[in-house]
Motif scaffolding. Structure first.
Motif, PDB file in Angstrom:
ATOM      1  N   ARG A  82       0.850  -1.139   0.112  1.00 52.55           N
ATOM      2  CA  ARG A  82      -0.009  -0.148  -0.102  1.00 52.55           C
ATOM      3  C   ARG A  82       1.166   1.151  -0.164  1.00 52.55           C
ATOM      4  O   ARG A  82       0.508   2.236  -0.707  1.00 52.55           O
ATOM      5  N   GLU A  83       1.788   1.247   0.792  1.00 49.89           N
ATOM      6  CA  GLU A  83       2.809   2.464   0.915  1.00 49.89           C
ATOM      7  C   GLU A  83       4.325   1.876   1.447  1.00 49.89           C
ATOM      8  O   GLU A  83       4.311   1.121   2.281  1.00 49.89           O
ATOM      9  N   HIS A  84       5.310   2.371   0.587  1.00 42.92           N
ATOM     10  CA  HIS A  84       6.620   2.177   1.133  1.00 42.92           C
ATOM     11  C   HIS A  84       7.264   3.260   1.641  1.00 42.92           C
ATOM     12  O   HIS A  84       7.000   4.316   1.107  1.00 42.92           O
ATOM     13  N   CYS A  85       7.974   3.170   2.807  1.00 39.55           N
ATOM     14  CA  CYS A  85       8.507   4.041   3.134  1.00 39.55           C
ATOM     15  C   CYS A  85       9.875   4.491   2.707  1.00 39.55           C
ATOM     16  O   CYS A  85      10.875   3.446   2.554  1.00 39.55           O
ATOM     17  N   GLN A  86      10.239   5.664   2.265  1.00 41.17           N
ATOM     18  CA  GLN A  86      11.369   6.060   1.471  1.00 41.17           C
ATOM     19  C   GLN A  86      12.635   6.512   2.524  1.00 41.17           C
ATOM     20  O   GLN A  86      13.843   6.632   2.007  1.00 41.17           O
ATOM     21  N   THR A  87      12.269   6.848   4.010  1.00 38.88           N
ATOM     22  CA  THR A  87      13.148   7.249   4.854  1.00 38.88           C
ATOM     23  C   THR A  87      13.076   6.504   6.137  1.00 38.88           C
ATOM     24  O   THR A  87      12.502   6.896   7.270  1.00 38.88           O
ATOM     25  N   PRO A  88      13.648   5.381   6.103  1.00 36.74           N
ATOM     26  CA  PRO A  88      13.669   4.489   7.214  1.00 36.74           C
ATOM     27  C   PRO A  88      14.374   4.910   8.312  1.00 36.74           C
ATOM     28  O   PRO A  88      15.237   5.545   7.975  1.00 36.74           O
ATOM     29  N   SER A  89      14.114   4.538   9.586  1.00 38.55           N
ATOM     30  CA  SER A  89      14.593   4.924  10.597  1.00 38.55           C
ATOM     31  C   SER A  89      14.680   3.862  11.740  1.00 38.55           C
ATOM     32  O   SER A  89      13.939   3.191  12.382  1.00 38.55           O
ATOM     33  N   ASN A  90      15.973   3.182  11.849  1.00 39.58           N
ATOM     34  CA  ASN A  90      16.395   2.162  12.598  1.00 39.58           C
ATOM     35  C   ASN A  90      17.834   1.982  12.816  1.00 39.58           C
ATOM     36  O   ASN A  90      18.384   1.935  11.809  1.00 39.58           O
ATOM     37  N   PHE A  91      18.454   1.486  13.925  1.00 41.28           N
ATOM     38  CA  PHE A  91      19.918   1.691  14.146  1.00 41.28           C
ATOM     39  C   PHE A  91      20.400   0.533  13.361  1.00 41.28           C
ATOM     40  O   PHE A  91      21.536   0.378  13.106  1.00 41.28           O
ATOM     41  N   ARG A  92      19.563  -0.527  13.094  1.00 33.52           N
ATOM     42  CA  ARG A  92      20.166  -1.641  12.075  1.00 33.52           C
ATOM     43  C   ARG A  92      19.986  -1.524  10.602  1.00 33.52           C
ATOM     44  O   ARG A  92      20.472  -2.296   9.772  1.00 33.52           O
ATOM     45  N   SER A  93      19.425  -0.573  10.261  1.00 35.89           N
ATOM     46  CA  SER A  93      19.043  -0.058   8.760  1.00 35.89           C
ATOM     47  C   SER A  93      20.332   0.181   8.114  1.00 35.89           C
ATOM     48  O   SER A  93      21.177   1.111   8.588  1.00 35.89           O
ATOM     49  N   GLU A  94      20.521  -0.467   6.875  1.00 33.90           N
ATOM     50  CA  GLU A  94      21.790  -0.438   5.997  1.00 33.90           C
ATOM     51  C   GLU A  94      21.245   0.309   4.672  1.00 33.90           C
ATOM     52  O   GLU A  94      22.151   1.053   4.145  1.00 33.90           O
ATOM     53  N   MET A  95      20.070   0.372   4.349  1.00 34.98           N
ATOM     54  CA  MET A  95      19.675   0.626   3.227  1.00 34.98           C
ATOM     55  C   MET A  95      17.914   0.726   3.070  1.00 34.98           C
ATOM     56  O   MET A  95      17.349  -0.074   3.943  1.00 34.98           O
ATOM     57  N   SER A  96      17.360   1.611   2.125  1.00 30.03           N
ATOM     58  CA  SER A  96      15.946   1.544   2.181  1.00 30.03           C
ATOM     59  C   SER A  96      15.247   0.296   1.447  1.00 30.03           C
ATOM     60  O   SER A  96      16.219  -0.422   0.567  1.00 30.03           O
ATOM     61  N   LEU A  97      14.038   0.088   1.658  1.00 30.09           N
ATOM     62  CA  LEU A  97      13.528  -1.183   0.870  1.00 30.09           C
ATOM     63  C   LEU A  97      13.787  -0.910  -0.890  1.00 30.09           C
ATOM     64  O   LEU A  97      13.933  -1.701  -1.417  1.00 30.09           O
ATOM     65  N   ASP A  98      13.513   0.349  -1.019  1.00 32.75           N
ATOM     66  CA  ASP A  98      13.522   0.691  -2.577  1.00 32.75           C
ATOM     67  C   ASP A  98      15.015   0.256  -2.961  1.00 32.75           C
ATOM     68  O   ASP A  98      15.027  -0.271  -4.239  1.00 32.75           O
ATOM     69  N   ALA A  99      16.069   0.748  -2.313  1.00 33.27           N
ATOM     70  CA  ALA A  99      17.386   0.408  -2.767  1.00 33.27           C
ATOM     71  C   ALA A  99      17.693  -1.001  -2.929  1.00 33.27           C
ATOM     72  O   ALA A  99      18.208  -1.597  -3.555  1.00 33.27           O
ATOM     73  N   ALA A 100      17.047  -1.651  -1.740  1.00 29.77           N
ATOM     74  CA  ALA A 100      17.311  -3.189  -1.834  1.00 29.77           C
ATOM     75  C   ALA A 100      16.690  -3.978  -3.128  1.00 29.77           C
ATOM     76  O   ALA A 100      17.322  -4.780  -3.392  1.00 29.77           O
ATOM     77  N   LEU A 101      15.695  -3.420  -3.400  1.00 30.42           N
ATOM     78  CA  LEU A 101      14.853  -4.160  -4.409  1.00 30.42           C
ATOM     79  C   LEU A 101      15.427  -3.816  -5.593  1.00 30.42           C
ATOM     80  O   LEU A 101      15.505  -4.913  -6.781  1.00 30.42           O
TER      81      LEU A 101
END
Length: 362
Positions: A82-101
């Motif tokens: 429905r909606e994908h977050c383009q600015t993730p916020s988590n200390f473990r995050s290394e990239m966005s979902l968009d970039a990973a895809l």
């Protein structure tokens, strides 16, 4: 922002916004009801050739990290949200979902009513879909979709090509990789096991050369009847070593002993499926991801008996051999993502190994 449209084989369309890869793709459209764990879902090998519709409305808010993948090479065809977050916020995050895809070459579609799409699949059953960008000729795309070949080699693509060993001081477990999630390996390693991961088409003779204490038959994608090499392997190992099957491994155990399987209308995919152990009455909340199930009626004249049933639709969720140390479940005791209710099945597997060793040494 690019327009991207999902075309279903019955002619229904859902127009939204493109993200991830630019690849035009075709696959089976399925829905997943889990509230969290989108990275584990995306990388679960059992989603090979499938377009995953996530019913939770906001996806990607905690990003993507290197630790939570369930395989190093995801095989899903698309991710629909429905909606994908383009600015993730988590200390473990290394990239966005968009970039990973984009890195994984998997297209994404956002901005559609995933609730409506899910209800459509629930009423009509799973069907194939096609993602196209920009303007398109619906009639031509439907012809392309309806004539697209149906792949049957998902397990071959999801399995390891060569055997490898993960050292451990405990029991030696041969894990037959039909598309195994790394969560299964983690649970075995956590318990000190030495894990020997072997390809899906391994023979019983090859398995026994490793002198295993137990054999685990993993989860995996596709139709269990598309993996005929597993049937004689399971038949020959039965009675010689303790066997534990998960998901596809569960279905293959049933086929190997004369039972049958069938395709569910829309499958079980989520982290909230109640399952009852009919021997004790205990109900566990389980993580599931399967489109096929064991036919309960077909078990009646076999050496197998039902141990677990799904509360929602009454389908078979667990079986065991009546004379040999062989048991299996349709759900995922390793969770990843999901509840830990069924995690004790790994310990049950190891206890059965100890029991069999004591009997043989008596």
């Amino acid at each position: 922002m690019r327009k991207r449209t999902l075309i279903l084989e019955d002619g229904m369309t859902f127009e939204g916004t493109a993200f991830g890869s630019d690849t035009t793709t075709t696959g089976e459209v399925v829905f997943q009801t889990g509230m969290t764990g989108y990275q584990e879902m995306l990388s679960d090998p059992s989603y090979c050739d499938q377009m995953i519709v996530l019913t939770n409305p906001l996806i990607g808010n905690y990003g993507i990290n290197r630790e939570d993948y369930e395989t190093t090479r995801p095989l899903a065809k698309a991710l629909i949200v429905r909606e994908h977050c383009q600015t993730p916020s988590n200390f473990r995050s290394e990239m966005s979902l968009d970039a990973a895809l984009q890195d994984l070459d998997i297209p994404g579609l956002s901005g559609i009513d995933t609730r409506q799409l899910t209800r459509h699949i629930r009423s009509k059953g799973v069907m194939r879909g096609r993602l196209v960008d920009g303007e398109f000729d619906l009639a031509a795309e439907l012809v392309h979709l309806q004539n697209a070949p149906i792949e049957t080699d998902q397990v071959k693509r999801a399995s390891t090509e060569r055997a490898y060993i993960i050292p451990g001081a405990g029991p030696r477990i041969v894990l037959v990789d039909f598309g195994a999630k790394l969560g299964i390996v983690r649970e075995l390693v956590k318990r000190g096991c030495e894990v020997v991961v072997v390809p899906y088409d391994v023979s019983a003779t090859e398995v026994l050369r490793y002198r295993p204490d137990g054999v685990m038959l993993s989860n995996g994608p596709g139709n269990p009847k598309d993996v005929p090499t597993a049937i004689p392997m399971i038949q020959e190992l039965t009675g010689k070593v303790v066997i534990f099957g998960i998901c596809l491994g569960h279905q293959l155990i049933a086929l190997a002993h004369g039972a049958d399987t069938f395709k569910l209308p829309f499958g079980h995919r989520g982290a909230n499926h109640p399952v009852q152990d009919i021997r004790t009455g205990r109900v566990d909340i389980t993580s599931q991801n399967h489109g096929y199930a064991v036919d309960e009626q077909s078990l009646r004249d076999t050496v197998l008996e039902v141990t677990h049933l799904a509360i929602n639709d009454g389908t078979v969720e667990g079986i065991r051999h009546t004379t040999a140390a062989v048991f299996s479940v349709q759900y995922h005791p390793e969770a990843s993502p999901g509840p830990m209710d069924a995690n004790g099945l790994f310990q049950q597997f190891l206890e059965e190994i100890t029991k069999q060793q004591e009997v043989s040494h008596a």
